[in-house]
Design a protein around this motif. Structure first.
Motif, short mmCIF file in Angstrom:
data_model
loop_
_atom_site.label_atom_id
_atom_site.label_comp_id
_atom_site.label_asym_id
_atom_site.label_seq_id
_atom_site.Cartn_x
_atom_site.Cartn_y
_atom_site.Cartn_z
N GLY A 232 -10.65 2.09 -2.92
CA GLY A 232 -10.41 1.05 -1.92
C GLY A 232 -8.97 0.94 -1.48
O GLY A 232 -8.48 -0.16 -1.20
N VAL A 233 -8.26 2.08 -1.42
CA VAL A 233 -6.85 2.07 -1.00
C VAL A 233 -6.64 3.09 0.11
O VAL A 233 -7.41 4.04 0.25
CB VAL A 233 -5.92 2.39 -2.18
CG1 VAL A 233 -6.06 1.36 -3.28
CG2 VAL A 233 -6.17 3.80 -2.72
N ARG A 234 -5.60 2.88 0.88
CA ARG A 234 -5.20 3.86 1.88
C ARG A 234 -4.10 4.77 1.34
O ARG A 234 -4.02 5.94 1.71
CB ARG A 234 -4.70 3.16 3.15
CG ARG A 234 -5.78 2.39 3.89
CD ARG A 234 -5.28 1.81 5.20
NE ARG A 234 -4.94 2.86 6.15
CZ ARG A 234 -3.69 3.17 6.49
NH1 ARG A 234 -2.67 2.53 5.94
NH2 ARG A 234 -3.45 4.13 7.36
N VAL A 235 -3.24 4.22 0.49
CA VAL A 235 -2.16 5.00 -0.13
C VAL A 235 -2.02 4.53 -1.57
O VAL A 235 -1.96 3.33 -1.84
CB VAL A 235 -0.82 4.80 0.61
CG1 VAL A 235 0.29 5.60 -0.07
CG2 VAL A 235 -0.92 5.20 2.07
N PHE A 236 -2.00 5.46 -2.50
CA PHE A 236 -1.78 5.10 -3.89
C PHE A 236 -0.32 4.69 -4.10
O PHE A 236 0.58 5.17 -3.40
CB PHE A 236 -2.13 6.26 -4.82
CG PHE A 236 -3.59 6.50 -4.95
CD1 PHE A 236 -4.37 5.64 -5.71
CD2 PHE A 236 -4.21 7.56 -4.32
CE1 PHE A 236 -5.73 5.84 -5.84
CE2 PHE A 236 -5.57 7.78 -4.43
CZ PHE A 236 -6.34 6.90 -5.19
N LYS A 237 -0.08 3.80 -5.06
CA LYS A 237 1.27 3.30 -5.30
C LYS A 237 2.23 4.42 -5.67
O LYS A 237 3.40 4.39 -5.28
CB LYS A 237 1.25 2.25 -6.41
CG LYS A 237 0.57 0.95 -6.02
CD LYS A 237 0.60 -0.06 -7.16
CE LYS A 237 -0.08 -1.36 -6.77
NZ LYS A 237 -0.08 -2.35 -7.89
N THR A 238 1.74 5.41 -6.42
CA THR A 238 2.62 6.52 -6.78
C THR A 238 3.01 7.35 -5.57
O THR A 238 4.13 7.85 -5.48
CB THR A 238 1.93 7.42 -7.82
OG1 THR A 238 0.54 7.56 -7.49
CG2 THR A 238 2.05 6.83 -9.21
#
Length: 271
Positions: A232-238
């Motif tokens: 459910g994300v567009r960009v991972f935090k890493t």
């Protein structure tokens, strides 16, 4: 009534939260108990015996008491075996931690996946030039272990066996389908079948590494879309961290690579 105690459990720290001025809550991936939360009391004090031990990407043995949602850490020891990944490999390892945090439910054991993770972390520390293939192999095995990877031997809609000479793409909603003319990164049926056979083998991480090596460029965007969909994300935090670092050191037109991907002067834009 005596509190439940677990002793000397193999574990990795995935994430840490502040609990108080002196304590932390740790998200820990354990071999026999899955992902659990532990409060490490007094760990932020300079004299704490836990302070130099409770680091991410380090193999540990931990003991705790309690059966509530957050247990109490009683001991932690470094198991040794390899050094912590550094540089880009450290970001790649943090990416694996993020995947586990997003895809693993609490108190759901995944002993085999734990072993795959331990080997992936070790290889990231020892073979920094193989980050991409290590990440792809772990992504595949993680998705399969949590039940989010479809059968790679058949088309999803028709259940027809894959044609080794045909081209197919992996879609998040339905699984494998025949490639269309505008699909940019198809893999052959032979490659998909090889990946499935590798994961089904007696040493799945090693054989999946080998199977991924010949399909890296096409496999990366397909697995990325699948992971974005299920997390459910567009960009991972890493990845955002890499973008921020690149913004400080490169021209604005440059885009950070995926974790484990070598930087290039003009990499293709990614969603």
């Amino acid at each position: 009534m005596a509190l439940k105690r677990v002793s000397e459990e193999p574990a990795f720290v995935l994430h840490r939260y502040d609990w108080s001025e002196t304590s932390l809550v740790l998200e820990v991936f354990t071999r026999h108990h899955g992902r659990i939360a532990l409060v490490a009391k007094g760990v932020k004090r300079p004299t704490s015996q836990f302070r130099p031990v409770l680091l991410p990407l380090q193999p540990l043995q931990v003991s705790w008491t309690g059966d509530a949602e957050v247990r109490t850490l009683k001991s932690a020891q470094w198991q040794g075996g390899h050094v912590m990944p550094t540089g880009e490999a450290l970001i790649s390892g943090s990416y694996l931690n993020e995947l586990l945090m997003r895809l693993l439910a609490r108190d759901d054991p995944h002993a085999t996946l734990f072993d795959h993770f331990a080997l992936a972390v070790q290889l990231l520390a020892e073979k920094s030039d193989a980050q991409q293939v290590i990440l792809r192999a772990f992504e595949l095995l993680l998705l399969r272990d949590v039940g989010l990877l479809p059968d790679l031997t058949q088309e999803a809609n028709t259940l027809a066996p894959l044609d080794p000479g045909g081209l197919y793409v992996l879609t998040p909603e339905s699984g494998l389908r025949a490639a269309h003319g505008d699909d940019a990164h198809p893999l052959s049926g032979e490659q998909w079948l090889g990946l499935q056979a590798a994961m089904d083998g007696p040493a799945p991480f090693v054989t999946t590494l080998r199977a991924c090596a010949s399909a890296l460029q096409a496999l990366r965007p397909q697995l990325r879309h699948l992971l974005h969909y299920h997390c459910g994300v567009r960009v991972f935090k890493t990845r955002q961290l890499m973008l921020d670092v690149q913004a400080m050191t490169r021209p604005r037109s440059a885009v950070a690579p995926e974790p484990g991907e070598p930087a290039t002067p003009n990499p293709e834009p990614t969603p």
